[in-house]
Every structure is written in C-alpha cells, then in structure tokens.
Design a protein around this motif. Structure first.
Motif, PDB file in Angstrom:
ATOM      1  N   HIS A   5       0.876  -1.383   0.187  1.00  0.00           N
ATOM      2  CA  HIS A   5      -0.217   0.024  -0.043  1.00  0.00           C
ATOM      3  C   HIS A   5       0.898   1.156  -0.037  1.00  0.00           C
ATOM      4  O   HIS A   5       1.371   1.599   1.017  1.00  0.00           O
ATOM      5  CB  HIS A   5      -0.866  -0.102   1.249  1.00  0.00           C
ATOM      6  CG  HIS A   5      -2.057   1.276   1.327  1.00  0.00           C
ATOM      7  ND1 HIS A   5      -2.591   1.560   2.338  1.00  0.00           N
ATOM      8  CD2 HIS A   5      -2.214   2.077   0.308  1.00  0.00           C
ATOM      9  CE1 HIS A   5      -3.372   2.533   2.195  1.00  0.00           C
ATOM     10  NE2 HIS A   5      -3.104   3.014   1.018  1.00  0.00           N
ATOM     11  N   TRP A   7       1.295   5.285  -0.310  1.00  0.00           N
ATOM     12  CA  TRP A   7       0.634   6.638   0.150  1.00  0.00           C
ATOM     13  C   TRP A   7       1.342   7.835  -0.287  1.00  0.00           C
ATOM     14  O   TRP A   7       2.213   8.452   0.227  1.00  0.00           O
ATOM     15  CB  TRP A   7       0.303   6.542   1.557  1.00  0.00           C
ATOM     16  CG  TRP A   7      -0.875   7.341   2.155  1.00  0.00           C
ATOM     17  CD1 TRP A   7      -0.794   8.931   2.005  1.00  0.00           C
ATOM     18  CD2 TRP A   7      -2.191   7.213   2.531  1.00  0.00           C
ATOM     19  NE1 TRP A   7      -1.918   9.583   2.605  1.00  0.00           N
ATOM     20  CE2 TRP A   7      -2.820   8.401   3.050  1.00  0.00           C
ATOM     21  CE3 TRP A   7      -2.835   6.114   3.001  1.00  0.00           C
ATOM     22  CZ2 TRP A   7      -3.843   8.713   3.781  1.00  0.00           C
ATOM     23  CZ3 TRP A   7      -3.926   5.975   3.670  1.00  0.00           C
ATOM     24  CH2 TRP A   7      -4.603   7.465   3.896  1.00  0.00           C
ATOM     25  N   LYS A  35      -1.915  -1.002  -3.966  1.00  0.00           N
ATOM     26  CA  LYS A  35      -2.942  -0.055  -3.594  1.00  0.00           C
ATOM     27  C   LYS A  35      -2.203   1.026  -3.490  1.00  0.00           C
ATOM     28  O   LYS A  35      -1.145   1.148  -2.737  1.00  0.00           O
ATOM     29  CB  LYS A  35      -3.819  -0.706  -2.355  1.00  0.00           C
ATOM     30  CG  LYS A  35      -4.367   0.251  -1.550  1.00  0.00           C
ATOM     31  CD  LYS A  35      -4.940  -0.192  -0.204  1.00  0.00           C
ATOM     32  CE  LYS A  35      -6.151   0.565   0.272  1.00  0.00           C
ATOM     33  NZ  LYS A  35      -6.739   0.098   1.640  1.00  0.00           N
ATOM     34  N   THR A  37      -2.951   5.275  -2.529  1.00  0.00           N
ATOM     35  CA  THR A  37      -3.657   6.309  -1.867  1.00  0.00           C
ATOM     36  C   THR A  37      -2.977   7.597  -2.307  1.00  0.00           C
ATOM     37  O   THR A  37      -1.923   7.593  -2.231  1.00  0.00           O
ATOM     38  CB  THR A  37      -3.830   6.109  -0.527  1.00  0.00           C
ATOM     39  OG1 THR A  37      -4.679   4.999  -0.419  1.00  0.00           O
ATOM     40  CG2 THR A  37      -4.729   7.181   0.052  1.00  0.00           C
ATOM     41  N   GLU A  39      -3.125  11.565  -1.926  1.00  0.00           N
ATOM     42  CA  GLU A  39      -3.450  12.697  -1.185  1.00  0.00           C
ATOM     43  C   GLU A  39      -3.801  14.062  -2.243  1.00  0.00           C
ATOM     44  O   GLU A  39      -3.376  14.221  -3.305  1.00  0.00           O
ATOM     45  CB  GLU A  39      -2.650  13.400  -0.125  1.00  0.00           C
ATOM     46  CG  GLU A  39      -2.558  12.416   1.147  1.00  0.00           C
ATOM     47  CD  GLU A  39      -1.869  12.913   2.040  1.00  0.00           C
ATOM     48  OE1 GLU A  39      -1.482  12.193   3.194  1.00  0.00           O
ATOM     49  OE2 GLU A  39      -1.507  14.120   2.207  1.00  0.00           O
ATOM     50  N   GLU A  52      -7.325   9.726  -9.710  1.00  0.00           N
ATOM     51  CA  GLU A  52      -8.354   8.930  -9.550  1.00  0.00           C
ATOM     52  C   GLU A  52      -8.721   8.221 -10.875  1.00  0.00           C
ATOM     53  O   GLU A  52      -9.188   6.791 -10.676  1.00  0.00           O
ATOM     54  CB  GLU A  52      -9.691   9.692  -9.345  1.00  0.00           C
ATOM     55  CG  GLU A  52     -10.854   9.031  -8.841  1.00  0.00           C
ATOM     56  CD  GLU A  52     -11.897  10.157  -8.293  1.00  0.00           C
ATOM     57  OE1 GLU A  52     -12.566   9.948  -7.392  1.00  0.00           O
ATOM     58  OE2 GLU A  52     -11.711  11.284  -8.711  1.00  0.00           O
ATOM     59  N   CYS A  56      -6.505   5.134  -8.428  1.00  0.00           N
ATOM     60  CA  CYS A  56      -5.917   5.352  -7.230  1.00  0.00           C
ATOM     61  C   CYS A  56      -7.236   5.677  -6.050  1.00  0.00           C
ATOM     62  O   CYS A  56      -8.166   6.291  -6.494  1.00  0.00           O
ATOM     63  CB  CYS A  56      -4.798   6.494  -7.007  1.00  0.00           C
ATOM     64  SG  CYS A  56      -3.700   6.051  -8.213  1.00  0.00           S
ATOM     65  N   ARG A  57      -7.147   5.695  -4.861  1.00  0.00           N
ATOM     66  CA  ARG A  57      -7.913   5.989  -4.078  1.00  0.00           C
ATOM     67  C   ARG A  57      -7.705   7.517  -3.534  1.00  0.00           C
ATOM     68  O   ARG A  57      -6.305   7.787  -3.404  1.00  0.00           O
ATOM     69  CB  ARG A  57      -8.016   5.089  -2.723  1.00  0.00           C
ATOM     70  CG  ARG A  57      -8.368   3.825  -3.096  1.00  0.00           C
ATOM     71  CD  ARG A  57      -8.713   2.965  -1.817  1.00  0.00           C
ATOM     72  NE  ARG A  57      -8.748   1.470  -2.012  1.00  0.00           N
ATOM     73  CZ  ARG A  57      -9.217   0.724  -1.185  1.00  0.00           C
ATOM     74  NH1 ARG A  57      -9.350   1.018  -0.032  1.00  0.00           N
ATOM     75  NH2 ARG A  57      -9.211  -0.594  -1.673  1.00  0.00           N
ATOM     76  N   ALA A  59      -7.351  10.769  -0.998  1.00  0.00           N
ATOM     77  CA  ALA A  59      -7.521  11.133   0.424  1.00  0.00           C
ATOM     78  C   ALA A  59      -7.366  12.635   0.794  1.00  0.00           C
ATOM     79  O   ALA A  59      -6.675  13.451  -0.212  1.00  0.00           O
ATOM     80  CB  ALA A  59      -6.584  10.250   1.425  1.00  0.00           C
ATOM     81  N   TRP A  64      -1.806  11.518   5.910  1.00  0.00           N
ATOM     82  CA  TRP A  64      -0.929  10.163   6.046  1.00  0.00           C
ATOM     83  C   TRP A  64      -0.620  10.062   7.460  1.00  0.00           C
ATOM     84  O   TRP A  64      -0.295   9.019   7.766  1.00  0.00           O
ATOM     85  CB  TRP A  64       0.142  10.524   5.322  1.00  0.00           C
ATOM     86  CG  TRP A  64       1.003  11.820   5.737  1.00  0.00           C
ATOM     87  CD1 TRP A  64       0.946  13.138   5.107  1.00  0.00           C
ATOM     88  CD2 TRP A  64       1.897  11.727   6.700  1.00  0.00           C
ATOM     89  NE1 TRP A  64       1.693  13.792   5.826  1.00  0.00           N
ATOM     90  CE2 TRP A  64       2.342  13.107   6.617  1.00  0.00           C
ATOM     91  CE3 TRP A  64       2.440  11.023   7.690  1.00  0.00           C
ATOM     92  CZ2 TRP A  64       3.442  13.681   7.767  1.00  0.00           C
ATOM     93  CZ3 TRP A  64       3.311  11.516   8.629  1.00  0.00           C
ATOM     94  CH2 TRP A  64       3.872  12.767   8.583  1.00  0.00           C
ATOM     95  N   ALA A  67      -2.664   7.177   8.297  1.00  0.00           N
ATOM     96  CA  ALA A  67      -2.768   6.212   7.527  1.00  0.00           C
ATOM     97  C   ALA A  67      -2.485   4.858   8.230  1.00  0.00           C
ATOM     98  O   ALA A  67      -1.845   4.927   9.264  1.00  0.00           O
ATOM     99  CB  ALA A  67      -1.402   6.294   6.503  1.00  0.00           C
TER     100      ALA A  67
END
Length: 349
Positions: A5, A7, A35, A37, A39, A52, A56-57, A59, A64, A67
């Motif tokens: 994951h 971030w 995965k 994520t 920001e 997106e 990607c997700r 946030a 973070w 996270a």
C-alpha cells in the motif's frame, strides 16, 4: 504476501510542484496489484482527478498521519514537525545522514514511532549509483538561472514553466562558465543548459578537483557546483577567495545546496535562496551573486516528475524486497546509530 500500500502525500512546501509518482505510473502500480492512495494537493502539477482515473484512492491532504501502519508514505521534501512519532515507512529525501540541521530530531521521530526512512538519495545499486534522481534537471535549471542572473534577466519571484519557454530565454554571449562535477547527472544537465544558451563551459570533475586550480576557478564569470561530496574534501571556495582582488567570478550557483553539512564544498554561505529571492549578493565590490535553491527541478515540474517517476517505478514494484531497499534501510539504521539511537529502538522495522 501482504498487499503493498503506497500513500502519496501532499507536499507542505508551497513551491513544491513535483511528484515522485505521476498518474501514468500510478496506473501501472495499480495494475500490478499495488494499492495506491493519493492525497489531494493544490499545487501538484498533475491534478488529483488523473490519479483517480488511474485507479487510485483519494484522501485529504495531510491524512497520511492516520494512514494504516503498513502503508508506505511516499513524498519528496520535508515532513511537517508533527507528529512526534512516525509509525510508517517513509520514502523521501530526508537530508538527515550528514549532520544537517534537524537531522537527529527527524531520526528520533522515526525511532520513537517504530517507522523507518528510506531516503531516496541512498536508494542505490550495488556500485553505489543512485537509481532515481532529479539531478539532471537540477543541474539544467541551476545553469539556466545562472545565465539569466548574469545577464540581468532573472525575474523574481520564480514561477514554474516548461522547458520550451525556459530555453527561449537562454541565448547569451560574452561570458565564461565553469561546471564542477561535469560528468555527473547534475553536471551533464548544467552543461546542456549552457549549450542551449550558446556558452561552451569549462568542465571539471574528479581529475580537476584533486588539486584545485583556484586562480583558474576565479577567472570564470559564472560557476555552477554540481558536486555532492560524500567524504570530506577541501572546499572549492573559501571566504578569502571571495575577497581576492583578481576574482572575475560574478555569479555562483550551488546546485547541491549542502549548506549546514560538514561536507559542504562551498562553505561561503549559511542559508539557501528561494523562489521569492532567488539570488543573494555575497560581495559588493566586485559583485558576486549566489543562487542556492534546494528544489530547482520543481521549476520544471512536469518534465522532472515524469523522468523521476519512470526511474522510481520499477523500484517501487519491488519495495522492501530488492537489494537496493535493503541497502537503503541499512543506511537509515547506520544513521540512527551515529546519532546515539540504540539498535533496539528501531528494530520494529
């Protein structure tokens, strides 16, 4: 095997437009089972909607801090001062391994939280060559700004641009230039910018700096330093050199910006310059102007991010498993020991 994951955090520095992962490479990460994520960020050169669309997700900026502990936080420049305990593994340029100001405090934050710093500057192959770097563009921009400053055409504040727009402003003539560290990434970038400007620079590297010819150095109009010292070396410029009546040098650009480190090869200044005030006068008679901006590639954010992300992508796909990451973690642990952090304090990583 635990899912990786990543971030991608927002950069707190308002002038930081770059990203270590561009949307097209984020898509490749997602397609390979990672995965991701991302920001939200008001200044990142690539809008969050592109991430997106890449799967990607999204946030909130700064999230973070909350996270999951297994997430690997990826960024470029400095972290905010809080939280005091860093629980995650972080990938960014920490500038914490050469006794820089604030280095020990940052390392202790990682030790307190059980996290780890994977400093991208020390993500290297078996021969010690960096695997992902902004050096070429740092050198290119350093030389470009030096050309503009020397010609009296450097306007403040600086704003991000494109290579085409920058190159159109570069043509110049009538001065000499020196690039120290000309064979490295940054040095090659600096030499190319001078070429675009129509200036053929003098190129120095290890052979020319083992026994430095100071009069020859001072006889150039413009100098760009692209050397990042890893062991102590005699400084290229000293205070007494700036007061040498024979000094022809008028514009100095320090791409490395190693100010505050005992390994600094240009210990003639004590603070960097920035986008608001890119040049600072070190001497009045005769004049000598310094450019020392520590995020130069952010002035060409799209080009520099795309190149860096392409180099970092294959490393991220092997995060934590390849030898480069093992070396990177080992360098973090060595740095912790050097500031007095005991082995057991960072064993959780």
């Amino acid at each position: 095997m635990t899912e990786l994951h990543l971030w991608l955090r927002h950069e707190i520095r308002s002038t930081e437009r770059r990203t270590p992962i561009v949307p097209s490479d984020a898509r490749r990460l997602v397609e390979n089972g990672v995965k991701v994520t991302v920001e939200e960020s008001p200044q990142r050169i690539f809008p969050v909607e592109e991430y997106e669309k890449a799967g990607c997700r999204i946030a909130k900026a700064g999230s973070w801090r909350s996270a999951p502990g297994a997430a690997v936080v990826v960024g470029l420049k400095e972290l905010p001062d809080e939280p005091s305990e860093l629980i995650n593994r972080h990938v960014f340029f920490g500038h914490a391994y050469k006794q820089q100001p604030g280095a020990a405090a940052l390392l202790r934050r990682f030790a307190a939280g059980g996290g780890a710093l994977y400093d991208v500057e020390y993500l290297v192959d078996e021969d010690g060559r960096r695997l992902a770097a902004f050096g070429y563009w740092a050198g290119y921009l350093g030389a470009a700004l030096a050309v503009l400053q020397h010609q009296g055409r450097l306007a403040a504040p600086l704003v991000p641009t494109t290579k085409e727009e920058l190159d159109a402003r570069l043509p110049a003539e009538g001065f000499t230039a020196l690039v120290i560290g000309a064979l490295g990434r940054s040095g090659r970038g600096a030499c190319e910018a001078f070429r675009v400007a129509g200036i053929e620079p003098t190129r120095w590297d290890l052979a020319e700096t083992r026994e430095l010819d100071r009069p020859a150095l001072l006889a150039h109009d413009v100098m760009v330093n692209a050397v990042l010292a890893t062991t102590p070396v005699p400084p290229f410029l000293r205070e007494e050199d700036l007061d040498d009546p024979a000094r022809r040098l008028r514009t100095l650009c320090d791409v490395t910006c190693d100010v505050g480190s005992p390994l600094n090869v240009l210990p003639v200044y004590d603070r960097t310059t920035d986008w608001t005030a890119p040049a600072r006068r070190l001497r009045e008679k005769p004049p000598l102007d310094l450019i020392a901006i520590d995020n130069l590639p952010s002035l060409l954010p799209r080009e520099s991010s795309t190149d860096f992300s392409a180099a970092l992508l294959p490393q991220l796909l092997e995060f934590g498993t390849g030898g480069a990451w093992v070396r990177c973690l080992g360098r973090f642990q060595q740095a912790c020991r050097e500031v007095g952090i005991e082995e057991g304090e960072f064993r959780r990583v």
